[in-house]
Design an enzyme around this catalytic site. Sequence first.
Site: not given
Length: 407
Positions: A153, A190, A276, A402
């Site tokens: 992702t 996650t 991220e 985000n």
Amino acid sequence: MNIIEGGVTAAKGFEAAATAAEIKYKGRTDMALIYSEKPCVAAGTFTTNVVKAAPVKWDQDIVKNHPYAQAVVINSGIANACTGVEGFGYCKETASGAAKVLGISEDSVLVASTGVIGMQLPIDRIKAGSAKLAEIKKGTIEAGHEAARAIMTTDTIPKEIAVEFTIGGKKVTMGGMCKGSGMIHPNMCTMLGFITTDAAISKELLQEALSEDIKDTYNMVSVDGDTSTNDTVLLLANGMAENPEITEKGEDFETFKKALNIVNTYLCKKIAGDGEGATALFEVKIVGAKTKEDAVTLSKSVVTSSLTKAAIYGHDANWGRILCAMGYSGVQFDPEIVDLYFESKAGKIKIMENGVSTGYSEEEATKILSEPEVTAIADVKMGEATATAWGCDLTYDYVKINADYRS
């Protein structure tokens, strides 16, 4: 124990495929398949979040209540979480559709999803994707690599590894792939992880090996303190290495566990380093703790400290933030006897001795902290227990990623 090229297709009898089903993304692969020529015993570990995605509930039932699994269908882009009865029904439809095209039973198909929470899957595209995956699956290294790419992702790199080892005079192979970059915190992150092996091992010992190993691997990773709804690690063993089946604890079981730990540790570090917006893998080692529990708590407290993570981004040896994070962890220790080191490929430096600064060179410390992999080592001198946690630095890009994740 040898690390070899490949991932989930490295073990005998396993095939994989990837396809672009346009579930959310355009112009990139977003569905993957893992398939075994023979039925596998399966083990799994799942999110501790009370809010569990539909695929988690489906897989928990398969792993717990059914003797075998033979395929895993994975999609990225949409998490199929917080989707109610309809979402769970789509798990069944996905498994049923895949089972039909693969010629296997519905209750041997595991499913996994990752992506945006709250959206329903476009089930017609999922079914079409499953049919395509069944047509093109192969046992090549490249097929496994493409599958690892398809489950990404916000990941920037695919994550996979394979190892070879010997059990009972037979060559055994284990391979794995995972995805994970954000919404990652200890007690499963996650992330989706898939491990395949051609070892012959009982279902009970397979589950025990996985459940034990996640305590020192996946549960020691944190990027941002958020525990996901979809966390899943699946371990499939098809027995095609034809080693004497591992049915009791002993040397063979220990060898198997060692291989599993190598695979999981590698994948965990790849997740942490690919957090991220991250520019560095941040590793925290606690040594000399009174108990293992204390060591785990201390290492997690440091690796999740936003102030410490920001200092790592700035290559700043702000050791006070580390000692502070240890201090509010809830673990009792004597701060006046703690030693602290920073280490990387650029060298190792002692920053603090017996709770006070060593008068170290800031220039040397900055050089060490400017590497893409940085380790903080704290010796609390309270006992013999150790633990290692993995995280990453905190950057401007984490917020940017985000802030508009759904767009």
